[in-house]
Motif scaffolding. Sequence first.
Motif, PDB file in Angstrom:
ATOM      1  N   UNK A  99       0.842  -1.197   0.000  1.00 47.06           N
ATOM      2  CA  UNK A  99       0.000   0.000   0.000  1.00 47.06           C
ATOM      3  C   UNK A  99       0.881   1.252   0.000  1.00 47.06           C
ATOM      4  N   UNK A 100       1.921   1.232   0.841  1.00 42.03           N
ATOM      5  CA  UNK A 100       2.802   2.384   0.950  1.00 42.03           C
ATOM      6  C   UNK A 100       3.477   2.685  -0.398  1.00 42.03           C
ATOM      7  N   UNK A 129       0.593   4.101  -2.732  1.00 41.95           N
ATOM      8  CA  UNK A 129      -0.233   5.250  -2.342  1.00 41.95           C
ATOM      9  C   UNK A 129       0.234   6.521  -3.043  1.00 41.95           C
ATOM     10  N   UNK A 130      -0.719   7.320  -3.470  1.00 40.80           N
ATOM     11  CA  UNK A 130      -0.383   8.587  -4.112  1.00 40.80           C
ATOM     12  C   UNK A 130      -0.356   9.660  -3.036  1.00 40.80           C
TER      13      UNK A 130
END
Lengths: 141, 309
Positions: A131-132, A135-136
């Motif tokens: 996710x990290x 992620x935007x």
Amino acid sequence: MRENRITLDNTIHTKLATYHDPCNYGRKSLKAFGHGYFEEGRIITRACCPSFVDMEPNRNGNYCCGAGGGAWAMPYAPERVFYGRIKARQIQECGAKMVIAPCHNCRDQLKKSLNKEFDLGIEVKYLWELVSDSVIIPTKK
Amino acid sequence: MMYEFKVADLAEEFGVHRNTIRNWINSRTLPAQEGPGKRYAMKVSDYVALCDKFGIIPKVNMEMAVEIEELKTITTAQTGQPILQLGEKTNTLFDDPSWGDVCLTCGTCASACPIAGVNGLDPRKIVRMAVLGLEEELIESSWPWKCTMCGKCEEACPMNVEIVKLMRRLRSRRPRNLVPGPIHKGVAMCLERGNNLGIPKDDFAFLLQDLGEELAAETCPGFTTPLEVRGSRLLITVNSKEPFAEPDDMKWWWKIFYAANESWTVSADNWEGVNWGLFSGDDEAMKTIVGRIVDNLERLHCEALLLPE
Ligand code: SF4
Ligand code: SF4
């Protein structure tokens, strides 16, 4: 994700990905709390990795990575690797090159042990690492 | 020892009418007791005597009965095995019959278990040994520590035997100084210093601040690590292996929090999120460590706990 507080870029991770069900998130939660967290991790993984395949068996029938219950820290390494042969075979058979592990133990066993012992040639990431990396970051902060 | 029979069968055996047998029973010529299902029972000795009278060969005889006295004479020397005494021992491993007594010995659990066969053991054998009261052997065995308590066996078991609870009970019965690997030492360290690896408070605070500055420079402008921020929505625990060996890995969660504009904090003490008492079978320690996290939640007025495991 549900509240649109983060936006994920699904073009970064293009390898065929799979999701490892940690025993404690899934099977054991189902028994202890009446809910197994099988789908949550998959929803997040698929939001980052559109190319996705499940291992067989999965969810409640999943095989442990071999390092749970403290086994990662135990002085029984050959047994731990032997245990992991089934997990390694599951990964090989599904063809994934990226394995998402939402548990510290599972990730260490998959990345630092099984990947080498069984020449899996896979990339292993924590669910939150995925996710990290996807992620935007909002520009205005 | 009793010989059990039905009137019709006995009549056939002795070549007499069924009513004859009934008359014998009623007149006590044949000393038999009536049991359930229209069955009768008489002493084997009476049955053999009756057979003698009629000149027929008894179906059963006294030699077939194993006398308890005879059992007692079987010595260790004769068999090479100590005699297992059944039935008199209270099984201290089980909380209730679902831990083992209900086991059908079908072996399904052993088929499901990835380490069945290691050291010649498997979950079916462990359950059986526990039922038979071989507690010392089980507590000394390293097998319950090679088992990952994954629950695959339980999921497969047709009788819902509590195999994982049994494994954990076996672990908890080990004297603490004989717990393999570092997990008990980690528990003791956590009780003493608030984390499994004994990382000092100042080092931890300094590391978190330093990493926060790095993250701000890399991807998250303006980021600072929120240590001990009262009134944050989330309290986050930390796996001590990260500050100890893989500090950069902590930044992944932090970056997500930053992107989501989350309100979160880490406590300066008792921040350990790995409760090794779960694995070492130490309920008391587990409770204390969980209690400290709850204390932190209350002290810092957080709404929710996130164990980033
Ligand atoms: S919980 Fe233990 S005994 Fe049961 S399948 Fe897993 S490793 Fe085997
Ligand atoms: S699967 Fe269940 S019933 Fe069958 S041997 Fe194992 S514990 Fe016993």
